[in-house]
Scaffold this motif. Structure first.
Motif, PDB file in Angstrom:
ATOM      1  N   UNK A  94       0.825  -1.207   0.000  1.00 55.43           N
ATOM      2  CA  UNK A  94       0.000   0.000   0.000  1.00 55.43           C
ATOM      3  C   UNK A  94       0.859   1.257   0.000  1.00 55.43           C
ATOM      4  N   UNK A  95       1.971   1.193  -0.694  1.00 57.42           N
ATOM      5  CA  UNK A  95       2.938   2.291  -0.646  1.00 57.42           C
ATOM      6  C   UNK A  95       2.358   3.615  -1.139  1.00 57.42           C
ATOM      7  N   UNK A  96       1.449   3.575  -2.073  1.00 53.88           N
ATOM      8  CA  UNK A  96       0.855   4.822  -2.575  1.00 53.88           C
ATOM      9  C   UNK A  96       0.138   5.576  -1.457  1.00 53.88           C
ATOM     10  N   UNK A  97      -0.569   4.869  -0.626  1.00 56.49           N
ATOM     11  CA  UNK A  97      -1.283   5.517   0.483  1.00 56.49           C
ATOM     12  C   UNK A  97      -0.298   6.140   1.469  1.00 56.49           C
ATOM     13  N   UNK A  98       0.811   5.464   1.709  1.00 53.27           N
ATOM     14  CA  UNK A  98       1.793   5.992   2.650  1.00 53.27           C
ATOM     15  C   UNK A  98       2.559   7.164   2.055  1.00 53.27           C
ATOM     16  N   UNK A  99       2.729   7.182   0.767  1.00 51.55           N
ATOM     17  CA  UNK A  99       3.415   8.305   0.116  1.00 51.55           C
ATOM     18  C   UNK A  99       2.581   9.587   0.186  1.00 51.55           C
ATOM     19  N   UNK A 100       1.278   9.456   0.351  1.00 50.35           N
ATOM     20  CA  UNK A 100       0.391  10.622   0.400  1.00 50.35           C
ATOM     21  C   UNK A 100       0.367  11.272   1.772  1.00 50.35           C
ATOM     22  N   UNK A 101       0.965  10.634   2.762  1.00 48.24           N
ATOM     23  CA  UNK A 101       0.956  11.189   4.120  1.00 48.24           C
ATOM     24  C   UNK A 101       1.805  12.451   4.139  1.00 48.24           C
TER      25      UNK A 101
END
Length: 104
Positions: A94-101
């Motif tokens: 789920x790296x995309x979600x974590x990159x949005x933080x």
């Protein structure tokens, strides 16, 4: 939030059991429950739910509540409680979600 809270609760339980986690991070435990479910660790989620149920059954903190929480420690198996590997895999998946933080 469930990523962080699952780690926070794991640390507290690992350090001093469910009684310590209830004292120090009770507000994070519902999120940790969802975190353990997201990591497909239903045994860990079940113990967190049991801890939440115990706390909700007592109007004030007392020795009986802490004794019941400490009994949960006996049900814990570190082979499935320690979910660090699954947590890292979850971040990678789920790296995309974590990159949005946004960190402030």
């Amino acid at each position: 939030m469930h990523y962080f809270s699952s780690r926070l609760v794991q640390w507290e339980v690992g350090n001093g059991g469910f009684a310590q986690a209830a004292e120090n991070v009770l507000d994070w435990m519902p999120y940790a429950l969802h975190g353990y479910l997201a990591l497909n660790n239903h045994d860990g989620a079940l113990l967190i739910q049991k801890a939440l149920d115990i706390v909700s059954n007592y109007k004030i903190e007392n020795q009986s509540m802490f004794d019941a929480l400490e009994a949960l420690d006996e049900e814990m198996n570190t082979d499935w409680w320690e979910v660090d590997t699954a947590r890292v895999a979850y971040v990678r998946e789920n790296s995309e979600a974590f990159l949005k933080i946004k960190w402030e």
